[in-house]
Write a protein that holds these residues in place. Sequence first.
Motif, PDB file in Angstrom:
ATOM      1  N   ALA A 292       0.852  -0.984  -0.105  1.00  0.00           N
ATOM      2  CA  ALA A 292      -0.086   0.413   0.132  1.00  0.00           C
ATOM      3  C   ALA A 292       1.200   1.527   0.162  1.00  0.00           C
ATOM      4  N   ALA A 293       1.822   0.808   0.850  1.00  0.00           N
ATOM      5  CA  ALA A 293       2.678   2.522   1.354  1.00  0.00           C
ATOM      6  C   ALA A 293       3.095   2.508  -0.106  1.00  0.00           C
ATOM      7  N   SER A 294       3.843   1.213  -1.342  1.00  0.00           N
ATOM      8  CA  SER A 294       4.561   1.769  -2.528  1.00  0.00           C
ATOM      9  C   SER A 294       3.704   2.248  -3.406  1.00  0.00           C
ATOM     10  N   LEU A 295       1.969   1.598  -3.757  1.00  0.00           N
ATOM     11  CA  LEU A 295       1.488   1.945  -4.517  1.00  0.00           C
ATOM     12  C   LEU A 295       1.121   3.703  -4.396  1.00  0.00           C
ATOM     13  N   ARG A 296       1.006   4.608  -2.901  1.00  0.00           N
ATOM     14  CA  ARG A 296       0.904   5.279  -2.899  1.00  0.00           C
ATOM     15  C   ARG A 296       1.749   6.000  -3.478  1.00  0.00           C
ATOM     16  N   ILE A 297       3.501   6.135  -3.067  1.00  0.00           N
ATOM     17  CA  ILE A 297       4.509   6.553  -3.352  1.00  0.00           C
ATOM     18  C   ILE A 297       4.261   6.657  -5.412  1.00  0.00           C
ATOM     19  N   SER A 298       4.046   5.427  -6.257  1.00  0.00           N
ATOM     20  CA  SER A 298       4.319   5.533  -7.470  1.00  0.00           C
ATOM     21  C   SER A 298       2.709   6.119  -7.656  1.00  0.00           C
ATOM     22  N   ILE A 299       1.733   6.046  -7.629  1.00  0.00           N
ATOM     23  CA  ILE A 299       1.262   7.497  -7.332  1.00  0.00           C
ATOM     24  C   ILE A 299       0.854   8.700  -7.698  1.00  0.00           C
ATOM     25  N   ASN A 300       1.063   9.335  -6.468  1.00  0.00           N
ATOM     26  CA  ASN A 300       1.647  10.950  -5.828  1.00  0.00           C
ATOM     27  C   ASN A 300       3.096  11.312  -6.517  1.00  0.00           C
ATOM     28  N   GLY A 301       4.374  10.360  -6.705  1.00  0.00           N
ATOM     29  CA  GLY A 301       5.350  10.376  -7.720  1.00  0.00           C
ATOM     30  C   GLY A 301       5.355  10.927  -8.874  1.00  0.00           C
TER      31      GLY A 301
ATOM     32  N   SER B 118      11.214  11.867  -9.830  1.00  0.00           N
ATOM     33  CA  SER B 118      10.861  12.582  -9.753  1.00  0.00           C
ATOM     34  C   SER B 118      12.147  12.526  -7.764  1.00  0.00           C
ATOM     35  N   ARG B 119      12.775  13.563  -7.323  1.00  0.00           N
ATOM     36  CA  ARG B 119      13.425  12.971  -6.248  1.00  0.00           C
ATOM     37  C   ARG B 119      12.756  12.245  -4.878  1.00  0.00           C
ATOM     38  N   ASP B 120      11.499  12.813  -4.838  1.00  0.00           N
ATOM     39  CA  ASP B 120      10.271  13.344  -3.478  1.00  0.00           C
ATOM     40  C   ASP B 120      10.360  11.371  -4.090  1.00  0.00           C
ATOM     41  N   SER B 121       9.941  11.185  -4.836  1.00  0.00           N
ATOM     42  CA  SER B 121       9.148   9.188  -5.806  1.00  0.00           C
ATOM     43  C   SER B 121      10.440   8.658  -5.337  1.00  0.00           C
ATOM     44  N   ALA B 122      12.085   9.070  -5.280  1.00  0.00           N
ATOM     45  CA  ALA B 122      13.227   8.142  -5.268  1.00  0.00           C
ATOM     46  C   ALA B 122      13.402   7.685  -3.685  1.00  0.00           C
ATOM     47  N   SER B 123      12.943   9.205  -3.183  1.00  0.00           N
ATOM     48  CA  SER B 123      13.510   8.873  -1.960  1.00  0.00           C
ATOM     49  C   SER B 123      12.655   8.131  -1.073  1.00  0.00           C
ATOM     50  N   ARG B 124      11.256   8.430  -1.540  1.00  0.00           N
ATOM     51  CA  ARG B 124      10.455   7.337  -0.375  1.00  0.00           C
ATOM     52  C   ARG B 124      10.121   5.607  -0.938  1.00  0.00           C
ATOM     53  N   ALA B 125      10.563   5.540  -2.200  1.00  0.00           N
ATOM     54  CA  ALA B 125      10.535   4.132  -2.606  1.00  0.00           C
ATOM     55  C   ALA B 125      11.901   3.495  -1.863  1.00  0.00           C
ATOM     56  N   ALA B 126      13.073   3.969  -1.795  1.00  0.00           N
ATOM     57  CA  ALA B 126      14.226   3.859  -1.307  1.00  0.00           C
ATOM     58  C   ALA B 126      14.301   3.615  -0.157  1.00  0.00           C
ATOM     59  N   SER B 127      13.338   4.286   0.961  1.00  0.00           N
ATOM     60  CA  SER B 127      13.121   4.387   1.652  1.00  0.00           C
ATOM     61  C   SER B 127      12.754   2.858   2.233  1.00  0.00           C
ATOM     62  N   VAL B 128      11.491   3.013   1.713  1.00  0.00           N
ATOM     63  CA  VAL B 128      10.715   1.956   1.320  1.00  0.00           C
ATOM     64  C   VAL B 128      10.858   0.353   1.721  1.00  0.00           C
TER      65      VAL B 128
END
Lengths: 248, 250
Positions: free
Chosen positions: A239-248, B151-161
């Motif tokens: 769920a967290a990853s989907l949110r990242i992929s959609i919002n990013g 996008s840097r913000d997505s990259a940061s959050r994806a890498a964190s997860v």
Amino acid sequence: MHSSSQSSETNQQVLAVPLREHKGGLMTAVKATLMRDLTLMLRRRGEVLNPLVFFALVITLFPIAISPDPELLAVIAPGLLWVAALLAALLSLDSLFRSDYDDGSLEQLLLAPQPLVALSLAKVAVHWLLTGLPLALMAPILGIILALPAGSYAVLALSLALGTASLSLIGAIGAALTVGLARGGVLLSLLVLPLYIPVLIFGAGAVQAAILGDGVSAHLAILGALLAASLMLAPWAIAASLRISING
Amino acid sequence: MWAFIHKLGSPKWFYGISAKLQPWFWAAAALLIVTGSLWGLAFAPADYQQGNSFRIIYVHVPAAFLAQSIFIAMAVSGLVFMVWKIKVADMAAAVMAPLGAAMTFVALFSGAVWGVPTWGTWWMWDARLTSMLILLFLYLGVIALRGAFTSRDSASRAASVLAMVGVINIPIIKYSVDWWYTLHQPASFTLTSRPAMPTEMWLPLVIMVLGFYSFFIALTLMRTRSEILRREANKRWVQDLVNGQVEEAR
């Protein structure tokens, strides 16, 4: 708690047309997601059949590349079957969220009032039902052509059925992380394969133990434990990853 | 306490405090690594079984320690970033990943070199070597994922997860590889059990481990500072800083 949220909803209805209505609870939404994904997948038969054909094809390659000698094949068959099934499951992952992402229905899933964790779990369940389970049922047939010793066929199917469920859950994290990327396919396998190793060890180990006549319950129990752990933790990461992929 | 954490979260404050801390860690790293290497390579007694080849331990073990610690540090930074949105934590995680991958590679490579005199082969499917190899792949995955986003913000959050998912999986992978290895263990190639190391052998090892950790901290501080300047390049304080240094140079 629920009634208060409903009453505030009705208050809003008086003031303005609500964006969405709270029709039905969690189970309704989960059931709807299950039915929708099942229908969609069954209409695209190719996507269900392709991993199975891939599985059979890869298994055909090994005797050609290594040796047609049944004795040699019998020794390596558990590992070959498990690796080929794992790769087939991996190949099918990319399409797990892809079409929903492309047509925007994934965003609707995110906007739904029901928790995304439960809805993504429903999607993964369908994925397992239409890739993992068929792979597990097909594996014994491929076991025959690899001269897999008798007595290990049921364990092979059972270990694959348990194991592919964990694979679908873990793999869905990678699929969710890469769904927004244009060419996420190779990256997806790079992310997911190292995480597949424990399942592979105990899955192939269970079949190996069945051939040697050792007890298989320890291996199957650990596969079950891995499944329980991934059932508990993976949906949150998905769920967290989907949110990242959609919002990013 | 909370005020301190919030201060630490501000890139400007971190930039200032790390400038003061950095020299101490560099000095400690240089002192400890030089002492440890000299002691370990020249003065520690040779192993009665492995002779001088055991001295690879003074690089191998600290690198292996760091390889695992850096992944945990990276995941903790990722968690801090995800929970409190502290940007510095993500910058630190970003600069730690390549360093961790490098340390994992050093541990693997020194292990392979050590394998030649002890096992007679460059590579063995030893449990520890195998889990190190998997750890290297996990690092490469985190680095690749961060690089794949525009996008840097997505990259940061994806890498964190991914770092957090990885850190949960590391013990599971480690134990399953151990199990796998005990099932397949080839009898002829095991390291014969050695007696506990004498003090004059392990003391330089402890010094080397501490030296490697200081080196890691110093390098992370330095690279986080560069990362801060790069990401905050359009902030007023960074521009003032750069302009000030340009004036000084004139």
